[in-house]
Write an enzyme that holds these catalytic residues in place. Structure first.
Site, PDB file in Angstrom:
ATOM      1  N   CYS A   2      35.137  36.518 -41.849  1.00  9.75           N
ATOM      2  CA  CYS A   2      34.457  35.246 -42.048  1.00  9.75           C
ATOM      3  C   CYS A   2      33.578  34.882 -40.860  1.00  9.75           C
ATOM      4  O   CYS A   2      33.916  35.165 -39.712  1.00  9.75           O
ATOM      5  CB  CYS A   2      35.483  34.144 -42.268  1.00  9.75           C
ATOM      6  SG  CYS A   2      36.637  34.454 -43.617  1.00  9.75           S
ATOM      7  N   ARG A  27      29.746  41.856 -41.217  1.00 11.24           N
ATOM      8  CA  ARG A  27      31.199  41.731 -41.130  1.00 11.24           C
ATOM      9  C   ARG A  27      31.867  41.845 -42.496  1.00 11.24           C
ATOM     10  O   ARG A  27      33.060  42.092 -42.582  1.00 11.24           O
ATOM     11  CB  ARG A  27      31.578  40.369 -40.518  1.00 11.24           C
ATOM     12  CG  ARG A  27      31.269  40.235 -39.040  1.00 11.24           C
ATOM     13  CD  ARG A  27      31.443  38.804 -38.602  1.00 11.24           C
ATOM     14  NE  ARG A  27      31.357  38.674 -37.154  1.00 11.24           N
ATOM     15  CZ  ARG A  27      32.388  38.394 -36.372  1.00 11.24           C
ATOM     16  NH1 ARG A  27      33.581  38.238 -36.889  1.00 11.24           N
ATOM     17  NH2 ARG A  27      32.252  38.282 -35.070  1.00 11.24           N
ATOM     18  N   TRP A  74      35.454  35.663 -46.452  1.00 12.02           N
ATOM     19  CA  TRP A  74      36.146  36.843 -46.967  1.00 12.02           C
ATOM     20  C   TRP A  74      37.460  36.335 -47.539  1.00 12.02           C
ATOM     21  O   TRP A  74      38.295  35.780 -46.819  1.00 12.02           O
ATOM     22  CB  TRP A  74      36.382  37.841 -45.846  1.00 12.02           C
ATOM     23  CG  TRP A  74      36.910  39.172 -46.281  1.00 12.02           C
ATOM     24  CD1 TRP A  74      36.225  40.187 -46.867  1.00 12.02           C
ATOM     25  CD2 TRP A  74      38.256  39.660 -46.125  1.00 12.02           C
ATOM     26  NE1 TRP A  74      37.055  41.267 -47.085  1.00 12.02           N
ATOM     27  CE2 TRP A  74      38.307  40.968 -46.641  1.00 12.02           C
ATOM     28  CE3 TRP A  74      39.424  39.107 -45.597  1.00 12.02           C
ATOM     29  CZ2 TRP A  74      39.468  41.729 -46.651  1.00 12.02           C
ATOM     30  CZ3 TRP A  74      40.592  39.859 -45.608  1.00 12.02           C
ATOM     31  CH2 TRP A  74      40.600  41.155 -46.136  1.00 12.02           C
ATOM     32  N   ASN A 108      37.676  29.763 -40.239  1.00 12.96           N
ATOM     33  CA  ASN A 108      38.118  31.158 -40.187  1.00 12.96           C
ATOM     34  C   ASN A 108      39.591  31.177 -39.839  1.00 12.96           C
ATOM     35  O   ASN A 108      40.041  30.399 -38.992  1.00 12.96           O
ATOM     36  CB  ASN A 108      37.358  31.945 -39.116  1.00 12.96           C
ATOM     37  CG  ASN A 108      35.910  32.181 -39.471  1.00 12.96           C
ATOM     38  OD1 ASN A 108      35.472  31.870 -40.570  1.00 12.96           O
ATOM     39  ND2 ASN A 108      35.157  32.723 -38.526  1.00 12.96           N
ATOM     40  N   GLY A 109      40.349  32.098 -40.423  1.00 13.06           N
ATOM     41  CA  GLY A 109      41.761  32.219 -40.073  1.00 13.06           C
ATOM     42  C   GLY A 109      42.660  31.928 -41.262  1.00 13.06           C
ATOM     43  O   GLY A 109      42.212  31.814 -42.403  1.00 13.06           O
ATOM     44  N   GLU A 499      41.296  60.237 -40.472  1.00 14.09           N
ATOM     45  CA  GLU A 499      40.062  59.456 -40.410  1.00 14.09           C
ATOM     46  C   GLU A 499      39.098  59.869 -41.517  1.00 14.09           C
ATOM     47  O   GLU A 499      38.440  59.022 -42.134  1.00 14.09           O
ATOM     48  CB  GLU A 499      39.409  59.621 -39.037  1.00 14.09           C
ATOM     49  CG  GLU A 499      38.021  59.029 -38.893  1.00 14.09           C
ATOM     50  CD  GLU A 499      37.962  57.523 -39.060  1.00 14.09           C
ATOM     51  OE1 GLU A 499      36.839  56.983 -39.108  1.00 14.09           O
ATOM     52  OE2 GLU A 499      39.018  56.871 -39.161  1.00 14.09           O
ATOM     53  N   LYS A 503      37.665  57.343 -44.422  1.00  8.02           N
ATOM     54  CA  LYS A 503      36.246  57.127 -44.694  1.00  8.02           C
ATOM     55  C   LYS A 503      35.934  57.327 -46.177  1.00  8.02           C
ATOM     56  O   LYS A 503      35.172  56.563 -46.774  1.00  8.02           O
ATOM     57  CB  LYS A 503      35.383  58.076 -43.846  1.00  8.02           C
ATOM     58  CG  LYS A 503      35.273  57.673 -42.402  1.00  8.02           C
ATOM     59  CD  LYS A 503      34.475  56.393 -42.237  1.00  8.02           C
ATOM     60  CE  LYS A 503      34.807  55.692 -40.925  1.00  8.02           C
ATOM     61  NZ  LYS A 503      36.093  55.019 -40.891  1.00  8.02           N
ATOM     62  N   GLU A 506      37.339  54.382 -48.177  1.00  5.50           N
ATOM     63  CA  GLU A 506      36.702  53.109 -47.829  1.00  5.50           C
ATOM     64  C   GLU A 506      35.402  52.887 -48.597  1.00  5.50           C
ATOM     65  O   GLU A 506      35.156  51.775 -49.083  1.00  5.50           O
ATOM     66  CB  GLU A 506      36.364  53.080 -46.328  1.00  5.50           C
ATOM     67  CG  GLU A 506      37.484  52.638 -45.425  1.00  5.50           C
ATOM     68  CD  GLU A 506      37.039  52.568 -43.976  1.00  5.50           C
ATOM     69  OE1 GLU A 506      37.353  51.568 -43.318  1.00  5.50           O
ATOM     70  OE2 GLU A 506      36.375  53.509 -43.504  1.00  5.50           O
ATOM     71  N   HIS A 522      56.122  70.837 -48.100  1.00  9.53           N
ATOM     72  CA  HIS A 522      57.223  69.869 -48.125  1.00  9.53           C
ATOM     73  C   HIS A 522      56.952  68.716 -49.082  1.00  9.53           C
ATOM     74  O   HIS A 522      57.532  67.637 -48.927  1.00  9.53           O
ATOM     75  CB  HIS A 522      57.494  69.340 -46.718  1.00  9.53           C
ATOM     76  CG  HIS A 522      57.959  70.395 -45.770  1.00  9.53           C
ATOM     77  ND1 HIS A 522      59.200  70.992 -45.862  1.00  9.53           N
ATOM     78  CD2 HIS A 522      57.335  70.996 -44.730  1.00  9.53           C
ATOM     79  CE1 HIS A 522      59.330  71.891 -44.912  1.00  9.53           C
ATOM     80  NE2 HIS A 522      58.203  71.925 -44.213  1.00  9.53           N
ATOM     81  N   LYS A 621      34.220  43.823 -41.758  1.00  8.33           N
ATOM     82  CA  LYS A 621      33.950  44.591 -40.550  1.00  8.33           C
ATOM     83  C   LYS A 621      34.887  44.208 -39.418  1.00  8.33           C
ATOM     84  O   LYS A 621      35.470  45.058 -38.764  1.00  8.33           O
ATOM     85  CB  LYS A 621      32.492  44.367 -40.125  1.00  8.33           C
ATOM     86  CG  LYS A 621      32.084  45.145 -38.870  1.00  8.33           C
ATOM     87  CD  LYS A 621      32.148  46.643 -39.100  1.00  8.33           C
ATOM     88  CE  LYS A 621      31.692  47.430 -37.897  1.00  8.33           C
ATOM     89  NZ  LYS A 621      31.851  48.878 -38.104  1.00  8.33           N
TER      90      LYS A 621
END
Length: 626
Positions: A2, A27, A74, A108-109, A499, A503, A506, A522, A621
């Protein structure tokens, strides 16, 4: 996540508010809005589309004034919908929604006790039009207002539990905005000559408007008026915890002036992948020869701190966690220092065994990651005072909180999926490894010179890897038709496989998992079919022969392999086995090279599937809430 922008000025600030939101779009958000104090009443526009649509709505409605606030949201409490978008209004108790608002607020929060506060406010006659915790704060400020907005906000924050950054104004007090923060970032901006004042969740939002920035501290409540401002906080020794005025330094901050030009690239993510050679070179700019490999790279007190530690605890989230996981191999192998890596969001909620001789290392692109900041404070509360951050933003909360810091120079990263921030984090962590190894007597002059030479060659080596893009594009066409994928790696390349899988999921929304290659038999081998592509990171190291055996296990089950192999690894293409050869083998620094084609694979697969690469669904972000 946000974003907040606010302003008090003698001119129309609506364009400034909108432009500030545009600078924060990277963001991630799912709704946006703006509210102003215009002709004695509150006016607002809200949208679940892009800021550009909000700009059109504001212009169509004639929204223009000298006092206002704006927000990108967000979703946390309540779905992405106009009624949940900020700014929120309070119309007072027993008022109808269509009546003129009295209080406008953005936030925000997350407020943890919002249910309790909501029930109390409803009992007083306040009606709620949204599902958000933010509307609770708005009504709370209204219920406490008695002619002075600053006093109302000071009282209101005493009732809040959780994390917040807020900006609020009142119908009865034109040319006044009050802000407060606890656990979420908020900055004050002072215009030229002090004639106008601004609030923002990030100094970037104010780039081009002012470079005079004051970073508010935890518990600060700031009062912005036309041509003046002051900060207050609850005094520790004052009667009944009254708020007292405090001094805060205004610094000159040259923030990035918004979204960079895309140039020849389709998306910011692609641009940032190709910026990695320069970002790495810039991050290494202060290291010219072996004499520069010294503790002072990390701060003036680093030599003393490093002498007093026996182990390292790395705290990070997401991509930064994988960079820390890679660094664990380096730190234990080269510096011989025990290292543990913890997911920051989990660390403070479990019982751990603290050691005061631990260096707590946080890793964050933004330096505002709420989970990592909270984990750092928890580690400190357990009696581990020494801390260092690897961070891309030198003015961030993480840098201010930590005793030592290494600032990477990746530049502004706009795409939500991190790329150049990751590789520069690895560079910073490898420098930390070398400095600690040298100080602890585990680095010979010959090895030191060799590693420094390899570091300085990294930008050229990465550039050579980027030249493989056409081959990766060909692979992406096959991946775009899949819904699942496995990634394999061994040793220090296992975090790189993690990673790569992150990606892919995402930005392409393909389900992907990563495993150490030896773990295939396994359990995960049961998933392998012709419809499950298996991506393998195959450097020519001591584990290569073991990895080749793992590859044969996949081929025997009809699986299709996509292998990124070093040029001298002797893995040949064949039926069900596709190989892209890396330009050169790079030893312990190989992870920095091998992650680049994985970034390209995710990017081009997402392009082939037509997803929103730079703003993937449900993601932000900078994660500034828990």
């Amino acid at each position: 996540m946000c974003g907040i922008v606010g302003a008090v000025s003698g001119r129309d600030i609506t364009p400034i508010l909108i432009e500030g939101l545009k600078r924060l779009e990277y963001r991630g958000y799912d709704s946006c809005g703006v509210a102003v104090h215009q002709a004695g009443s509150l006016r607002r526009a809200r949208s679940t589309s892009r800021v550009s649509e909000l700009q059109a709505l504001a212009a169509e409605d004639g929204i223009a004034a000298g006092t206002g606030i704006a927000h990108t949201r967000w979703a946390t409490h309540g779905a992405p919908a106009v009624r949940n978008a900020h700014p929120h209004f309070s119309h007072g108790p027993n008022a109808q929604e269509q009546s003129a608002g009295r209080v406008a607020l953005v936030h925000n929060g997350i407020i943890e006790n919002h249910d309790e506060l909501r029930a109390a406010l409803q009992a007083k006659g306040y009606a709620f039009s949204s599902q958000t915790d933010t509307e609770v704060i708005c009504h709370l400020v209204d219920s406490l207002y008695n002619g002075d907005l600053l006093e109302a906000v000071q009282q209101a924050v005493g009732h809040l539990k959780g994390a917040y950054a807020i900006a609020v104004f009142h119908r009865d007090e034109p040319q006044r905005v009050v802000g407060a923060r606890e656990g979420s970032p908020l900055v004050l901006g002072v215009g030229e000559g002090g004639s106008e004042t601004f609030l923002a969740s990030d100094a970037m939002a104010l780039a081009g408007v002012t470079d005079q920035i004051c970073y508010l501290e935890e518990g600060d409540v700031v009062d912005l008026q036309l041509g003046r401002w002051w900060v207050t906080r609850r005094g520790a020794n004052s009667a009944q915890g009254r708020f007292e005025q405090v001094a805060r330094e205004v610094k000159t901050v040259h923030a990035h002036s918004g979204a960079a030009e895309l140039g020849p690239y389709r998306h910011y993510m692609q641009k940032e992948i190709f910026e990695q050679p320069k970002a790495i070179a810039d991050t290494l700019d202060t290291v010219d020869d072996v004499s520069d490999l010294r503790p002072e790279l990390f701060g003036t007190q680093a030599a003393k701190v490093f002498q007093g530690i026996d182990r390292i605890l790395i705290l990070a989230c997401g991509t930064s966690y994988y960079s820390g996981s890679t660094a664990k191999y380096w730190l234990e192998s080269l510096a011989k220092i025990p290292t543990s890596v913890e997911i920051a969001s989990e660390y403070r909620y479990r019982d751990s065994v603290p050691d005061p001789r631990t260096l707590v290392v946080t890793i964050s692109q933004s330096g505002e990651t709420a989970d990592t900041l909270a984990a750092l404070k928890h580690a400190r509360s357990l009696g581990m005072p020494h801390s260092l951050t690897i961070c891309n933003v030198g003015t961030s909360a993480m840098v201010r909180e930590c005793e030592l810091a290494y600032i990477t120079r990746a530049g502004a990263e706009i795409g939500v999926a991190s790329t150049k921030a990751f590789t520069t984090q690895l560079v910073g962590l490898f420098l930390l490894t070398l400095v600690l190894a040298k100080q602890r007597g585990h680095l010979t002059p010959t090895l030191e010179a060799q590693y420094l030479k390899e570091l300085r060659h990294l930008p050229v080596a990465v550039q050579a890897v980027l030249a493989l893009e056409p081959q990766v594009v060909a692979w992406s066409e096959a991946f775009a038709r899949k819904e699942n994928a496995l990634f394999l790696g061994r040793g220090l390349h296992y975090p790189i496989a993690l990673e790569g899988a992150l990606k892919l999921k995402e930005i392409s929304y393909i389900h992907a998992e990563a495993y150490p290659a030896g773990e295939l038999k396994h359990g995960p081998l049961a998933l392998v079919t012709a419809e499950m592509p298996v991506v393998t990171v195959a450097p020519n190291d001591a584990l290569l022969e073991k990895l080749k055996s793992n590859l044969q296990e996949v081929r025997a089950r009809g699986g299709e392999l996509f292998v990124f192999a070093d040029g001298d690894s002797h893995i040949e293409s064949g039926e069900g086995l596709h190989v892209i050869r890396m330009p050169e083998h790079y030893g312990v620094l190989s992870p920095i090279l091998h992650v680049v084609p994985l970034q390209l694979l995710a990017y081009h697969t997402a392009c082939a599937r037509g997803t929103d690469v730079d703003k993937p669904r449900n993601l932000a972000k900078s994660v500034t809430v828990e």
